[in-house]
Scaffold this active site. Structure first.
Site, PDB file in Angstrom:
ATOM      1  CE  LYS A  44      -3.535   2.237   2.833  1.00  8.10           C
ATOM      2  NZ  LYS A  44      -4.487   2.092   3.936  1.00  8.10           N
ATOM      3  CD  GLU A  48       9.074  -6.137   7.351  1.00  2.64           C
ATOM      4  OE1 GLU A  48       8.802  -5.017   6.828  1.00  2.64           O
ATOM      5  OE2 GLU A  48       8.907  -6.377   8.556  1.00  2.64           O
ATOM      6  N   GLY A  55      -4.988  -2.037   5.153  1.00  4.97           N
ATOM      7  CA  GLY A  55      -4.251  -3.200   4.660  1.00  4.97           C
ATOM      8  C   GLY A  55      -4.965  -4.506   4.940  1.00  4.97           C
ATOM      9  NE  ARG A  56      -6.855  -3.849  11.027  1.00  7.47           N
ATOM     10  CZ  ARG A  56      -6.185  -2.702  11.136  1.00  7.47           C
ATOM     11  NH1 ARG A  56      -5.034  -2.557  10.514  1.00  7.47           N
ATOM     12  NH2 ARG A  56      -6.664  -1.704  11.850  1.00  7.47           N
ATOM     13  CD  GLU A  59      -2.259  -4.600  11.801  1.00 10.90           C
ATOM     14  OE1 GLU A  59      -2.875  -4.913  10.778  1.00 10.90           O
ATOM     15  OE2 GLU A  59      -1.031  -4.412  11.808  1.00 10.90           O
ATOM     16  CG  HIS A  78      -5.759 -35.932  17.310  1.00  7.50           C
ATOM     17  ND1 HIS A  78      -5.900 -37.239  17.729  1.00  7.50           N
ATOM     18  CD2 HIS A  78      -6.737 -35.719  16.401  1.00  7.50           C
ATOM     19  CE1 HIS A  78      -6.901 -37.797  17.072  1.00  7.50           C
ATOM     20  NE2 HIS A  78      -7.440 -36.893  16.264  1.00  7.50           N
ATOM     21  CE  LYS A 119       5.666  -1.020  10.493  1.00  9.11           C
ATOM     22  NZ  LYS A 119       4.806  -0.222   9.627  1.00  9.11           N
TER      23      LYS A 119
HETATM   24  C1  G6Q Z   1      -2.788  -3.728   7.878  1.00  5.64           C
HETATM   25  C2  G6Q Z   1      -1.543  -3.114   8.293  1.00  5.64           C
HETATM   26  C3  G6Q Z   1      -0.293  -3.844   7.877  1.00  5.64           C
HETATM   27  C4  G6Q Z   1       0.127  -3.596   6.443  1.00  5.64           C
HETATM   28  C5  G6Q Z   1       1.563  -4.087   6.268  1.00  5.64           C
HETATM   29  C6  G6Q Z   1       2.051  -3.894   4.861  1.00  5.64           C
HETATM   30  O1  G6Q Z   1      -3.881  -3.305   8.127  1.00  5.64           O
HETATM   31  O2  G6Q Z   1      -1.528  -1.794   7.927  1.00  5.64           O
HETATM   32  O3  G6Q Z   1      -0.376  -5.224   8.067  1.00  5.64           O
HETATM   33  O4  G6Q Z   1      -0.729  -4.239   5.564  1.00  5.64           O
HETATM   34  O5  G6Q Z   1       2.392  -3.403   7.164  1.00  5.64           O
HETATM   35  O6  G6Q Z   1       2.004  -2.547   4.499  1.00  5.64           O
HETATM   36  P1  G6Q Z   1       2.180  -2.110   3.014  1.00  5.64           P
HETATM   37  O7  G6Q Z   1       1.094  -2.702   2.214  1.00  5.64           O
HETATM   38  O8  G6Q Z   1       2.124  -0.608   3.016  1.00  5.64           O
HETATM   39  O9  G6Q Z   1       3.512  -2.619   2.562  1.00  5.64           O
END
Ligand code: G6Q
Length: 561
Positions: free
Chosen positions: A212, A218, A283-284, A369, A400, A524
């Protein structure tokens, strides 16, 4: 909506729920007697939403409980909050943003949605057409790698919301995939990307960089590693021989999904192959946006649209069904009941479907989150417990392992059981339909949790007296059973939307902003300070705490080069 949230604990409904709980406790909470006294209990407490059949009857609720809980929802203004979300008010108060993931799956023939001057419905439709069109061209072979070979593998590079949803859905809908396979790379652990590409042919591999912000450590690190791998491999084959041929290769083998198109271009990705979404998609909550491009490529545009239609069915149900029959509302309120009145700290999600193995992990991000917060949307402290820990594993594997604690532990763990009438793989073992063995366990577990086994019943089996206590099951351990005809793209969309809205309901009752995630920031920033210390900077090392310094020293003493 930045107005002060209504304190749920100060509502008349909250007080009534507290008295109701006391009354229940004095009469004895007993699912056996509740079922015996009311032959219609199972039918009356089973609800439908789209293709989902949701049996709430094995929860620790009476009709009166649900009435009080829906009263609570009314008294905290849930209906207005739902409308505020669907119409684009800035309910993400701390980021001053609208929350419009529901706009990503609105039926195309619906009325226009204009928010903050943006024609949201038109923009969503245009971007959907763009990434579905791209997916169709990849699948049809008209878009190829730099040597003209069609793509056989797509590698999605993303993390968190840009990974968990697509990875979960890819696994869940395995039977629906076409010939193009996907890999998912998320972790900064270099073993993730190196094992993902180890056996791939660079000429037939397409990378989707899904971020996003296009600023995530990462994802950008992995994207650069992927670019180096591609250029090195193609260089070794004599395909990449110059800066121009390297740029051509990157343009052909990399696409991006992001809200930050300028940063995408800087990376060298052709803007024509950049698919966008908007800051009002968290994002989620983004698997149904262009973040799902990897799914559009592997499942195909038609199935991706069916997936979106599933979400829309539950959106309509959530927005328009009276609370008394509104499944996400009822499930969200029952979760509040357990967290705040029964002191439940965790919630298990137990899919009786191996294909949904990643569904609990996906829900962990969605729920924790969103609602793992200690302040409300106006910055004031929450007035009660929030955010239970969601966790789970597929059945029957969990039986199990950790089910012991569910049946006989001291923690109350409400559990959602999920199963489908039709199997993904219809196999028989001799004359035995194996799916029926799975379903028998699914059904039996909910009964065992609810009704348990008394000491008298244990004795009747001839158990030695000394062993009776260990073999008693108290029962009255709550569960919800969700069933659907089959795990199709549409049903999966419905399931995801169901949990999105359950999460919303809980957050609305607690008065928290379920759409920010400030809690992920501090770690972070500190990682940025530790990185130079690991590399040997004495200044960075000196800034660390004693425990961190000792870990850095351990690392430097033990790292072999
Ligand atoms: C979701 C969070 C988080 C995000 C990741 C990746 O709601 O904001 O999980 O999706 O940190 O972020 P980017 O898509 O910006 O790389």
């Amino acid at each position: 909506m930045t107005a002060t949230p209504i304190d749920p604990t100060a509502t008349p409904a909250w007080a009534s729920l507290a008295s109701h709980l006391e009354a229940l406790a004095s009469q004895g909470v007993d699912l056996r007697s509740w079922f015996a006294a009311d032959p219609s209990r199972a039918a009356c407490l089973t609800f439908e939403a789209g293709d989902l059949r949701v049996d709430l009857s094995k929860n620790l609720v009476l009709a009166e409980t649900l009435a009080l809980l829906t009263g609570l929802a009314e008294q905290v203004g849930l209906a207005a909050r739902v409308e505020a979300m669907f119409t684009g008010e800035h309910i993400n108060a701390t980021e001053d943003r609208a929350v419009l993931h529901t706009a990503l799956r609105r039926p195309p023939d619906g009325p226009e949605l204009i928010v903050d001057g943006q024609n949201v419905s038109a923009d969503v439709a245009a971007e959907l057409d763009k990434f579905l069109g791209f997916a169709a061209r990849v699948r049809g072979g008209s878009l190829t790698g730099v040597t003209g070979k069609p793509f056989t593998t797509v590698v999605n590079i993303g993390i968190g919301g840009s990974d968990l949803g697509p990875a979960m859905v890819y696994q869940a809908l395995a039977e629906y995939r076409g010939p193009i396979r996907a890999r998912f790379v998320s972790n900064i652990d270099p073993s993730d990307i190196s094992s993902a590409v180890a056996d791939l042919d660079p000429e037939t591999t397409l990378f989707i960089v899904a971020s996003k912000t296009f600023g995530t450590l990462e994802t950008l690190t992995n994207a650069r590693l992927a670019r180096s791998w591609l250029l090195e491999m193609l260089g070794a084959r004599g395909v990449v021989t110059s800066a121009q041929s390297a740029a051509d290769a990157v343009a052909r083998h990399f696409v991006a999904v992001s809200t930050a198109r300028d940063k995408v271009a800087e990376f060298g990705i052709d803007p024509v192959n950049a698919f966008g979404f908007w800051d009002w998609v968290g994002g989620r909550y983004s698997v149904d946006s262009a973040i799902g491009t990897v799914l559009a490529v592997t499942l195909g545009p038609e199935l991706f649209r069916q997936f979106l239609d599933g979400f829309a069915v539950i959106d309509t149900h959530f927005r328009s069904t009276p609370f008394a029959r509104n499944v996400p509302v009822l499930m969200g309120l029952i979760n509040v009941w357990y967290v705040n009145f029964w002191d439940a700290h965790t919630h298990a999600v137990l899919p009786y479907s191996q294909h949904l193995a990643r569904f609990p992990a996906y829900l962990q991000q969605l729920t924790m989150e969103s609602n793992g917060k200690s302040v409300r949307w106006d910055g004031s402290a929450v007035t009660t417990a929030t955010g239970e820990v969601f966790w789970g594993e597929p059945g029957t594997n969990g039986q199990h392992a950790f089910y012991q604690l569910l049946h006989q532990g001291t923690e109350l763990v409400p559990a959602d059981f999920i199963a489908f009438a039709n199997p993904q793989a219809p196999l028989a073992d001799g004359g035995q339909d194996v799916h029926e063995l799975l379903l028998a366990n699914f059904i039996a577990q909910t009964s065992a949790l609810a009704f348990g086994k008394t000491a008298a019943e244990v004795r009747l089996e001839g158990t030695a007296e000394a062993l009776v206590p260990a073999r008693v099951f108290t029962g009255n351990r709550p569960s919800t059973a969700i069933m659907a005809p089959a795990l199709t793209p549409g049903v999966l969309g419905q399931l995801i939307a169901l949990y999105e809205h359950i999460t919303f309901v809980e957050g609305a009752v607690w008065g928290i902003d379920s759409f920010d995630q400030w809690g992920v920031e501090l770690g972070k920033v500190l990682a940025g300070q530790v990185t130079p210390a690991l590399a040997g900077s004495p200044e960075a090392f000196a800034q660390l705490d004693a425990s961190a310094r000792a870990m850095v020293e351990y690392y430097r003493a033990n790292r072999r080069r």
